[in-house]
Design a protein around this motif. Sequence first.
Motif, PDB file in Angstrom:
ATOM      1  N   ALA A  40       0.774  -1.486  -0.026  1.00 44.67           N
ATOM      2  CA  ALA A  40      -0.650  -0.299   0.230  1.00 44.67           C
ATOM      3  C   ALA A  40       0.605   1.076   0.247  1.00 44.67           C
ATOM      4  CB  ALA A  40      -0.653   0.098   1.118  1.00 44.67           C
ATOM      5  N   CYS A  41       0.216   2.112   0.797  1.00 45.50           N
ATOM      6  CA  CYS A  41       1.143   3.462   0.027  1.00 45.50           C
ATOM      7  C   CYS A  41       2.242   3.752   1.130  1.00 45.50           C
ATOM      8  CB  CYS A  41       0.264   4.379   1.184  1.00 45.50           C
ATOM      9  SG  CYS A  41      -1.053   4.146   2.862  1.00 45.50           S
ATOM     10  N   CYS A  42       2.993   3.193   1.515  1.00 46.88           N
ATOM     11  CA  CYS A  42       3.642   3.010   2.522  1.00 46.88           C
ATOM     12  C   CYS A  42       5.565   1.917   1.616  1.00 46.88           C
ATOM     13  CB  CYS A  42       3.922   1.575   3.782  1.00 46.88           C
ATOM     14  SG  CYS A  42       3.366   2.672   5.448  1.00 46.88           S
ATOM     15  N   GLY A  78       3.305  -1.864   3.802  1.00 48.23           N
ATOM     16  CA  GLY A  78       1.218  -1.578   3.649  1.00 48.23           C
ATOM     17  C   GLY A  78       0.478  -2.146   4.646  1.00 48.23           C
ATOM     18  N   THR A  79      -0.952  -1.979   3.871  1.00 51.80           N
ATOM     19  CA  THR A  79      -1.707  -2.419   5.046  1.00 51.80           C
ATOM     20  C   THR A  79      -1.440  -3.897   4.467  1.00 51.80           C
ATOM     21  OG1 THR A  79      -3.016  -0.496   3.977  1.00 51.80           O
ATOM     22  CG2 THR A  79      -3.767  -2.348   5.475  1.00 51.80           C
ATOM     23  N   GLY A 105       5.463   0.186   8.727  1.00 52.60           N
ATOM     24  CA  GLY A 105       4.821   1.258   9.573  1.00 52.60           C
ATOM     25  C   GLY A 105       3.555   1.051   9.833  1.00 52.60           C
ATOM     26  N   ALA A 106       2.338   1.532  10.574  1.00 51.60           N
ATOM     27  CA  ALA A 106       1.344   1.496  11.560  1.00 51.60           C
ATOM     28  C   ALA A 106       0.745   0.744  10.768  1.00 51.60           C
ATOM     29  CB  ALA A 106       0.446   2.641  11.771  1.00 51.60           C
ATOM     30  N   CYS A 107       0.406  -0.107  10.074  1.00 54.86           N
ATOM     31  CA  CYS A 107      -0.337  -0.854   8.529  1.00 54.86           C
ATOM     32  C   CYS A 107       0.270  -1.884   9.553  1.00 54.86           C
ATOM     33  CB  CYS A 107      -0.662  -0.304   7.616  1.00 54.86           C
ATOM     34  SG  CYS A 107      -2.234   0.563   7.216  1.00 54.86           S
ATOM     35  N   PRO A 113      -4.785   2.166  10.672  1.00 51.85           N
ATOM     36  CA  PRO A 113      -6.369   3.507  10.833  1.00 51.85           C
ATOM     37  C   PRO A 113      -6.924   1.960  10.433  1.00 51.85           C
ATOM     38  CG  PRO A 113      -4.643   3.799   8.975  1.00 51.85           C
ATOM     39  CD  PRO A 113      -4.315   3.568   9.841  1.00 51.85           C
ATOM     40  N   PHE A 114      -6.828   1.213   9.589  1.00 52.64           N
ATOM     41  CA  PHE A 114      -7.877  -0.066   9.545  1.00 52.64           C
ATOM     42  C   PHE A 114      -7.994  -1.016  10.478  1.00 52.64           C
ATOM     43  CE2 PHE A 114      -5.388   2.350   5.700  1.00 52.64           C
ATOM     44  CZ  PHE A 114      -6.199   3.001   5.787  1.00 52.64           C
ATOM     45  N   GLY A 136       5.248   4.597  12.499  1.00 52.87           N
ATOM     46  CA  GLY A 136       4.764   5.741  10.987  1.00 52.87           C
ATOM     47  C   GLY A 136       3.805   5.550  10.216  1.00 52.87           C
ATOM     48  N   CYS A 137       3.426   7.003   9.874  1.00 54.58           N
ATOM     49  CA  CYS A 137       1.639   6.600   8.760  1.00 54.58           C
ATOM     50  C   CYS A 137       2.001   7.871   7.642  1.00 54.58           C
ATOM     51  CB  CYS A 137       1.068   6.565   8.805  1.00 54.58           C
ATOM     52  SG  CYS A 137      -0.679   6.227   8.371  1.00 54.58           S
ATOM     53  N   PRO A 138       2.932   7.831   6.940  1.00 53.66           N
ATOM     54  CA  PRO A 138       3.608   6.493   6.787  1.00 53.66           C
ATOM     55  C   PRO A 138       5.265   6.549   7.016  1.00 53.66           C
ATOM     56  CG  PRO A 138       4.159   8.169   4.198  1.00 53.66           C
ATOM     57  CD  PRO A 138       2.846   8.592   5.755  1.00 53.66           C
TER      58      PRO A 138
HETATM   59  S1  SF4 Z   1       0.637   3.436   7.472  1.00 53.94           S
HETATM   60 FE1  SF4 Z   1       0.005   4.398   6.346  1.00 53.94          FE
HETATM   61  S2  SF4 Z   1       1.021   4.999   4.700  1.00 53.94           S
HETATM   62 FE2  SF4 Z   1       1.273   2.920   5.564  1.00 53.94          FE
HETATM   63  S3  SF4 Z   1       0.036   1.677   4.284  1.00 53.94           S
HETATM   64 FE3  SF4 Z   1      -1.401   2.103   6.904  1.00 53.94          FE
HETATM   65  S4  SF4 Z   1      -1.518   3.945   5.799  1.00 53.94           S
HETATM   66 FE4  SF4 Z   1      -0.679   3.937   3.836  1.00 53.94          FE
END
Ligand code: SF4
Length: 250
Positions: A40-42, A78-79, A105-107, A113-114, A136-138
Amino acid sequence: MSDLQTQMDLEQQGVLFTTINKLYNWGRRSSVWPMQFGLACCAIEMIAAAASRYDISRFGSELFRASPRQADVMIVAGTVTKKMVPQVVRLFNQMPEPRYVISMGACATSGGPFRDGYNVVRGVDLYVPVDVYIPGCPPRPEALLHSLMTLQAQIDVQALQQVRWYGDDEGVVNEFPIPVFGAEGLEVAGIPGTADPVGGTPKMPPFVSPALGGKGERDASIKALEGNQPKPMLRAGTVTIEEVGHGIAG
Ligand code: SF4
């Protein structure tokens, strides 16, 4: 003058002293090749880290391999969805030892966040053992580079006689169970019922980090399970900002 100081002084003059462990660790720490995949975004930050601005090749990690059989580190960027986690575990099982996992990252670390979503796993360390976590995010590319340095520092202190991939230690796990889809969600071999039910608590604790001496076993302490408790559900109806700030159960 200490032995270390003497050794450093001699190295500056071109006289090298080493041990098998030091040579072996130097070879591995200087060529940690990542697997080429992102979730994902990371992953965008991971790609940026590999671009010219950050020059990941300073750490010997610029060769992103398209095959798990040629990769040393899996950067989970990523997630991690429940649809994807069987593939993540399968790819990790196909990597040869010594192999490492960086949770970026947090995911990847907790669901981010999910976390309370129906489709996201609450930490990839529930499925594969993680060596380094990046918050971190990201996280920025610098954070990924720092995680590589952290991994190198972990490799530096390893000893051939103790690493988990040599010897015949029966406690070492090399194949991690690939989750399968059951009637109500993911099922994991050895865990009764649905392993990570929607709205509930994962029934399995995370794997002990290899950096802390883990050999593929799960951390069975209650504390680890408590860390995976879902957030309390908000009640139906209008909720004030103050109530959200203080958290409302039920
Ligand atoms: S931690 Fe943030 S930036 Fe990384 S995959 Fe999850 S939502 Fe995206």
